[in-house]
Design a protein around this motif. Structure first.
Motif, PDB file in Angstrom:
ATOM      1  N   THR A 107       0.845  -1.202   0.000  1.00  0.00           N
ATOM      2  CA  THR A 107       0.000   0.000   0.000  1.00  0.00           C
ATOM      3  C   THR A 107       0.877   1.248   0.000  1.00  0.00           C
ATOM      4  O   THR A 107       0.714   2.147  -0.841  1.00  0.00           O
ATOM      5  N   PHE A 123      -2.169   2.071 -11.228  1.00  0.00           N
ATOM      6  CA  PHE A 123      -3.352   1.333 -11.667  1.00  0.00           C
ATOM      7  C   PHE A 123      -2.946   0.087 -12.459  1.00  0.00           C
ATOM      8  O   PHE A 123      -3.476  -1.007 -12.245  1.00  0.00           O
ATOM      9  N   GLY A 175      -3.569  -3.482 -11.150  1.00  0.00           N
ATOM     10  CA  GLY A 175      -4.735  -3.996 -11.854  1.00  0.00           C
ATOM     11  C   GLY A 175      -6.017  -3.557 -11.168  1.00  0.00           C
ATOM     12  O   GLY A 175      -6.987  -4.311 -11.120  1.00  0.00           O
ATOM     13  N   GLY A 176      -6.024  -2.342 -10.634  1.00  0.00           N
ATOM     14  CA  GLY A 176      -7.194  -1.815  -9.933  1.00  0.00           C
ATOM     15  C   GLY A 176      -6.804  -0.604  -9.116  1.00  0.00           C
ATOM     16  O   GLY A 176      -5.672  -0.123  -9.217  1.00  0.00           O
ATOM     17  N   HIS A 177      -7.734  -0.129  -8.295  1.00  0.00           N
ATOM     18  CA  HIS A 177      -7.444   1.036  -7.469  1.00  0.00           C
ATOM     19  C   HIS A 177      -6.959   0.651  -6.082  1.00  0.00           C
ATOM     20  O   HIS A 177      -6.475   1.474  -5.331  1.00  0.00           O
ATOM     21  N   GLU A 178      -7.161  -0.598  -5.713  1.00  0.00           N
ATOM     22  CA  GLU A 178      -6.719  -1.026  -4.394  1.00  0.00           C
ATOM     23  C   GLU A 178      -6.033  -2.393  -4.509  1.00  0.00           C
ATOM     24  O   GLU A 178      -6.100  -3.046  -5.550  1.00  0.00           O
ATOM     25  N   LEU A 237     -13.866  -4.147 -12.555  1.00  0.00           N
ATOM     26  CA  LEU A 237     -13.182  -4.286 -11.268  1.00  0.00           C
ATOM     27  C   LEU A 237     -14.176  -4.767 -10.226  1.00  0.00           C
ATOM     28  O   LEU A 237     -15.323  -4.328 -10.203  1.00  0.00           O
ATOM     29  N   GLU A 277     -14.443  -4.175  -7.050  1.00  0.00           N
ATOM     30  CA  GLU A 277     -14.115  -3.352  -5.895  1.00  0.00           C
ATOM     31  C   GLU A 277     -15.412  -2.790  -5.329  1.00  0.00           C
ATOM     32  O   GLU A 277     -16.414  -2.710  -6.042  1.00  0.00           O
TER      33      GLU A 277
END
Lengths: 248, 165
Positions: free
Chosen positions: A176, A194, A198-201, B52, B54
């Motif tokens: 993180t 990103f 492969g994503g935002h988190e 995604l 998420e």
């Protein structure tokens, strides 16, 4: 050696199978020894002859060789660990726990991989400092120095991508923080983060991406550059010999 | 060494054929460059996920009565604080603006604290002390016709904007 043993050995080496594998007779002269190195796929990148001074412990402390040895250990133990590891959440964490407490010799292999990784970062840095203080970055070695810097960065990336794989709290928060540092890069920072995650988190995608980087992409880049690094030592005329070495 | 076909150099000095060769070389080079840039572009496109899994950025948090006056409620899945004060509701991000750790509301010190590097924020999201470089962002909060509060994490509102429910 008794005469019978010698003749047995001779018979072992003197048949069609042996000669089909080893194309030449045993090297007994300097010339045939040189040809044996030149003609070998694995050895041809290495020098046929080296100066005696560059073999002294003080010349290198064998730090480069030690880094390479650790890379080999990491490759072997890493392949072994892959037999029990699934890069999926939350399976990855359980697999890591299984490796420690259930799998025979699992704890040995995991700890060897982890400690060798930490030792490799130290060894590569130490190697770099040693080369720097001997002036090994000067012509004609500049390009090999640059390859060495890239190898240092690859070592750090390998260390970093491997850090996420146990999928525990330490791994999660380290990645993180690390990927948020990346997002501070102007303009490219956020898209890079990103793509990397492969994503935002940090989730399944990030774990799988770090696994592929750690086990395929970075080691392949490392192997190619290590080969180039070794070959350039020979092409650039061997190790740096300082004037103070020559006088002795 | 001149490797050109003798037929091509029948008329020396005209320089027509070398021009054609240069042109074709440039054309082939440009074609390869376009293909290389295109390959990189589609690779980046392939590596950017389109779907995604998420948590949604737009979500309902129930009726206003669920939140007591002068309370700070942390929603773990959405990673936001719902702050209710006499003036109204504000929604504050729970992600530290320093390096992305999840902060914690601490009732004792009346402060939002980050466990990673010690940043502290006030109830309105402003920085009490660093290393956080900027205040926690506020998100848009609204009310649906059936009396549920909704939060939109993609819309950042100024900290002075308070929702009166």
């Amino acid at each position: 050696m008794s005469a019978s043993l010698q003749s047995t050995l001779k018979g072992f080496c003197n048949n069609r199978v042996w000669r089909s594998i080893f194309r030449r007779a045993p090297a007994r002269t300097n010339r045939t020894r040189s040809i044996a190195i030149f003609g070998n796929l694995f050895l041809h990148a290495l020098p046929v002859k080296v100066r005696e001074k560059s073999l002294r412990v003080r010349a290198t402390y064998y730090l480069g060789s030690f880094s390479f040895f650790l890379f080999v250990v990491l490759t072997l133990t890493g392949i072994m660990l892959m037999f029990y590891y699934h890069p999926a959440a939350p399976k990855a964490y359980n697999d890591m726990k299984d490796l420690r407490f259930v799998v025979s010799e699992g704890i040995f292999l995991r700890n060897l991989h982890r400690l060798a990784a930490q030792a490799m970062v130290l060894a590569v840095f130490w190697h770099m400092f040693h080369v720097f203080y001997r002036g090994g970055y000067k012509p004609p070695h500049e390009f090999n120095w640059v390859i060495g810097v890239v190898l240092l960065l690859l070592t750090l990336f390998l260390s970093y991508t491997g850090y996420l794989l146990p999928w525990d709290q330490l791994a999660f928060w380290a990645i993180t923080v690390g990927t948020n540092i990346i997002s501070y890069i102007p303009i490219l920072g956020k898209p890079t983060r990103f793509l990397l995650l492969g994503g935002h988190e940090i989730g399944e995608n990030a774990l799988l991406r770090f696994f592929v980087l750690h086990c395929v992409i970075l080691p392949l880049a490392m192997i190619v550059l290590i080969a180039l690094h070794f070959w350039r030592i020979q092409k650039d005329g061997g190790l740096t010999i300082r004037e103070s070495d020559e006088r002795k | 060494m001149d490797t050109r076909n003798p037929d091509e150099t029948e008329q020396p000095g005209t320089a027509v054929n070398p021009d054609r060769r240069d042109f074709l070389n440039a054309l082939a080079g440009a074609a390869f460059a376009v293909a290389a840039v295109g390959s990189i572009a589609v690779t980046v496109e392939y590596l950017s996920p389109n779907v995604l899994f998420e948590p949604p950025t737009n979500f309902r948090i129930g009726p206003p009565e669920n939140f007591a006056l002068d309370s700070v409620t942390y929603l773990p899945e959405q990673q936001v604080y719902i702050v209710r004060e006499p003036a109204g509701f504000t929604v504050i991000s729970a992600i530290c603006t320093h390096l992305g750790c999840i902060t914690q509301w601490s009732e004792d010190i009346n402060m939002i604290a980050c466990p990673c590097h010690g940043s502290r924020f006030r109830k309105n999201g402003s920085v009490e002390h660093g290393p956080a470089p900027s205040p926690l962002p506020h998100f848009l909060i609204g009310l649906t016709s059936d009396g549920n509060l909704t939060v939109d994490k993609l819309t950042i509102v100024p900290p002075t904007q308070v929702f009166k429910a």
